[in-house]
Design a protein around this motif. Structure first.
Motif, short mmCIF file in Angstrom:
data_model
loop_
_atom_site.label_atom_id
_atom_site.label_comp_id
_atom_site.label_asym_id
_atom_site.label_seq_id
_atom_site.Cartn_x
_atom_site.Cartn_y
_atom_site.Cartn_z
N ARG A 1 32.48 53.69 44.49
CA ARG A 1 33.31 53.39 43.31
C ARG A 1 34.54 54.29 43.25
NH1 ARG A 1 28.75 52.25 38.53
NH2 ARG A 1 27.64 50.59 39.67
N SER B 1 41.01 57.19 42.33
CA SER B 1 40.59 56.54 43.57
C SER B 1 40.63 57.54 44.71
CB SER B 1 41.51 55.36 43.90
OG SER B 1 42.78 55.83 44.30
N GLU C 1 38.51 47.61 41.29
CA GLU C 1 38.05 46.26 41.62
C GLU C 1 39.23 45.38 42.01
OE1 GLU C 1 34.98 45.11 41.82
OE2 GLU C 1 34.03 46.97 41.18
N GLN D 1 34.58 51.37 48.22
CA GLN D 1 33.82 50.31 47.55
C GLN D 1 32.40 50.75 47.21
OE1 GLN D 1 34.37 46.11 48.75
NE2 GLN D 1 35.51 46.93 50.50
#
Length: 237
Positions: free
Chosen positions: A83, A165, A87, A80
């Motif tokens: 980034r 990610s 989201e 988080q």
């Protein structure tokens, strides 16, 4: 913020999953034990530190006033703040679910060379390790890696969550560790893992990751970490 990462020196293990996230994000961090020695972690692990959080074992991360232990928990936090997670609550939870599944496989890999006790040398449990590794290669690796291949297929085919990610970084490390520990078995399995193989190649070419992999900060795999290469535990050549 300057993050402080605590993990054993000279060991290519769980701490590497955290390093990859910090490196990919270009975060400012200090690898504390590498600079000051493993003894710097003793006050945290014995409870002598005044921190509220008591880590069971490295890796753990200091982030401002927080002390966070357990790889998946650290990456959920960094995801988080750096980034490195999409989201939305559902996708953050899914990312954590996938990371915990990666942790399950990492534990099984460790147990393939230390099936009786972590306190015993490999040589003291080699016969049992050979039986455990055979099951890992034959049943568990195809099951886990096939699952992650399906995760990619259900996404965009290139990322676990439809965009880059921390899970992609961890899958890269997982594949790199598998290739080191079980090169023969992985040559056999790769034909059924095209998306995982492509993801690992894509991650290795990310500019900050490529620079990290070429630097002395990236420890080579060795027989002190989780991913160990013992030829007798691999498929026959």
């Amino acid at each position: 913020m300057t993050y402080e990462l605590y993990y054993w020196t000279g060991i290519q293990g769980r701490g590497e999953f955290v390093r990859l996230a910090l490196e990919d994000a270009g975060a400012d961090y200090v690898d504390v034990a590498r600079n000051r020695g493993d003894a710097v972690m003793d006050p945290f692990l014995t409870g002598e530190s005044t921190e509220d959080a008591l880590p069971f074992a490295p890796p753990f991360l200091r982030a401002g006033h927080l002390l966070i232990a357990q790889t998946a928990a650290i990456l959920a936090y960094l995801g988080q703040h750096l980034r490195l997670v999409p989201e939305g609550e559902a996708r953050r939870i899914y990312a954590n679910q996938l990371q915990l599944t990666i942790a399950d496989l990492v534990a099984e890999v460790h147990d393939s060379h230390h099936p009786i006790a972590a306190s015993l040398y490999y040589e003291d449990q080699q016969q049992e390790a050979e039986r455990r590794a055979a099951d890992l290669r034959t049943h568990r690796l195809p099951k886990y890696l096939g699952y992650f291949e399906q995760v990619l297929a259900r996404s965009d085919g290139r990322h676990a969550l439809g965009e880059h990610s921390y899970v992609d970084l961890s899958l890269f490390q997982l594949m790199a560790g598998r290739d080191y520990a079980f090169p023969n078995a992985m040559r056999r399995l790769r034909k059924d893992l095209p998306r995982l193989c492509a993801l690992a190649e894509d991650v290795s070419r990310r500019p900050r990751i490529a620079a990290y992999l070429a630097s002395p900060r990236r420890l080579p795999f060795n027989e002190q970490g989780i991913f160990r290469h013992y030829p007798e535990l691999d498929d026959p050549a």
